[in-house]
Write a protein that holds these residues in place. Structure first.
Motif, PDB file in Angstrom:
ATOM      1  N   HIS A  74      15.334 -40.972  -8.707  1.00 59.85           N
ATOM      2  CA  HIS A  74      15.956 -41.736  -9.788  1.00 59.85           C
ATOM      3  C   HIS A  74      16.890 -42.767  -9.138  1.00 59.85           C
ATOM      4  CE1 HIS A  74      18.459 -42.536 -13.353  1.00 59.85           C
ATOM      5  NE2 HIS A  74      17.400 -42.139 -14.042  1.00 59.85           N
ATOM      6  N   SER A 105      12.915 -46.976  -5.986  1.00 65.56           N
ATOM      7  CA  SER A 105      11.649 -46.398  -6.443  1.00 65.56           C
ATOM      8  C   SER A 105      10.726 -47.426  -7.083  1.00 65.56           C
ATOM      9  CB  SER A 105      11.918 -45.264  -7.427  1.00 65.56           C
ATOM     10  OG  SER A 105      12.540 -44.192  -6.766  1.00 65.56           O
ATOM     11  N   ALA A 113      13.596 -47.029 -17.289  1.00 72.04           N
ATOM     12  CA  ALA A 113      13.864 -45.598 -17.154  1.00 72.04           C
ATOM     13  C   ALA A 113      15.046 -45.359 -16.221  1.00 72.04           C
ATOM     14  CB  ALA A 113      12.628 -44.872 -16.640  1.00 72.04           C
ATOM     15  N   LEU A 114      15.088 -46.080 -15.129  1.00 74.13           N
ATOM     16  CA  LEU A 114      16.166 -45.896 -14.158  1.00 74.13           C
ATOM     17  C   LEU A 114      17.507 -46.377 -14.702  1.00 74.13           C
ATOM     18  CD1 LEU A 114      14.234 -46.959 -10.950  1.00 74.13           C
ATOM     19  CD2 LEU A 114      14.834 -44.627 -11.656  1.00 74.13           C
ATOM     20  N   PRO A 127      17.331 -38.475 -15.323  1.00 73.20           N
ATOM     21  CA  PRO A 127      16.231 -37.935 -14.514  1.00 73.20           C
ATOM     22  C   PRO A 127      15.502 -36.828 -15.280  1.00 73.20           C
ATOM     23  CG  PRO A 127      18.276 -38.001 -13.254  1.00 73.20           C
ATOM     24  CD  PRO A 127      18.630 -38.301 -14.686  1.00 73.20           C
ATOM     25  N   ASP A 178      16.867 -35.100  -9.862  1.00 69.84           N
ATOM     26  CA  ASP A 178      17.030 -36.555  -9.729  1.00 69.84           C
ATOM     27  C   ASP A 178      15.720 -37.296  -9.508  1.00 69.84           C
ATOM     28  OD1 ASP A 178      19.817 -36.437 -10.088  1.00 69.84           O
ATOM     29  OD2 ASP A 178      20.071 -35.834  -7.999  1.00 69.84           O
ATOM     30  N   CYS A 179      14.686 -36.965 -10.306  1.00 68.22           N
ATOM     31  CA  CYS A 179      13.379 -37.626 -10.184  1.00 68.22           C
ATOM     32  C   CYS A 179      12.905 -38.181 -11.522  1.00 68.22           C
ATOM     33  CB  CYS A 179      12.329 -36.631  -9.689  1.00 68.22           C
ATOM     34  SG  CYS A 179      12.472 -36.215  -7.957  1.00 68.22           S
ATOM     35  N   VAL A 180      12.030 -39.156 -11.439  1.00 74.92           N
ATOM     36  CA  VAL A 180      11.239 -39.660 -12.557  1.00 74.92           C
ATOM     37  C   VAL A 180       9.796 -39.648 -12.086  1.00 74.92           C
ATOM     38  CG1 VAL A 180      13.057 -41.097 -13.554  1.00 74.92           C
ATOM     39  CG2 VAL A 180      11.523 -42.070 -11.847  1.00 74.92           C
ATOM     40  N   ASP A 191      10.552 -39.608 -17.938  1.00 74.68           N
ATOM     41  CA  ASP A 191      11.935 -39.372 -17.513  1.00 74.68           C
ATOM     42  C   ASP A 191      12.572 -38.320 -18.398  1.00 74.68           C
ATOM     43  OD1 ASP A 191      12.968 -40.672 -19.912  1.00 74.68           O
ATOM     44  OD2 ASP A 191      12.408 -42.568 -18.967  1.00 74.68           O
TER      45      ASP A 191
END
Length: 166
Positions: A9, A13, A49-50, A55, A63-65, A86
């Motif tokens: 996130h 990315s 999204a970010l 996340p 802490d990912c998408v 997300d």
């Protein structure tokens, strides 16, 4: 051809996902114009999204998408679906109407212009924003041969829809 990738996130990315998408589409034989359109759509969805969403929740890594894409054909029509998943936000994504002098707020309007359709799906604490681009069926022939004639690829990790795709 389909791919789903978990990404940090973080703003970096966006370029990572763009490179992977462009590489996949070039390898599949897509022309540069459609690859550029797809990269722009992915960049806008992932950037939103970010900037606006959390996340992904557990059981995803912290802490990912997720970004995903896939190509296929139905009834002679080819498509490329791009999705970003997300942890959701306080409001759903919508096309904004910024002033002429505003520095941002045009991303989903760009997606709406490029894509044949786009939408949002919510499943619990997970939100997916997707866009479908039309592609020439002959651009899909290398993909169809690789996956078996007549089969349509479905992006991995997009989840079950909560709202119908029109």
């Amino acid at each position: 051809m389909s791919r789903a990738v978990l990404l940090p996130h973080a703003p970096s990315s966006v370029s990572t996902a763009r490179r992977r998408l462009c590489s996949d589409l070039h390898d599949a034989g897509f022309d540069s114009a459609r690859v550029n359109d797809a990269a722009l759509v992915l960049s806008e969805l992932l950037s939103n999204a970010l900037r606006h969403a959390a996340p992904l929740p557990e059981p995803f890594p912290p802490d990912c998408v997720e970004a995903s894409w896939g190509v296929g054909a139905d009834s002679g029509d080819g498509w490329l679906e791009i999705a970003v998943t997300d942890g959701g936000a306080a409001t759903l994504p919508r096309v904004a109407r910024p002033s002429r002098s505003a520095l941002g707020g045009r991303g989903l309007e760009i997606v709406q212009h490029i894509a044949a359709k786009w939408g949002t799906e919510v499943d619990g604490g997970v939100t997916t924003v997707w866009a479908v681009l039309e592609v020439a069926v002959d651009a899909l022939e290398p993909c169809a041969r690789a996956e078996g004639a007549g089969s349509a690829a479905v992006p991995q990790g997009v989840g079950e829809p909560q709202t119908a795709r029109a």
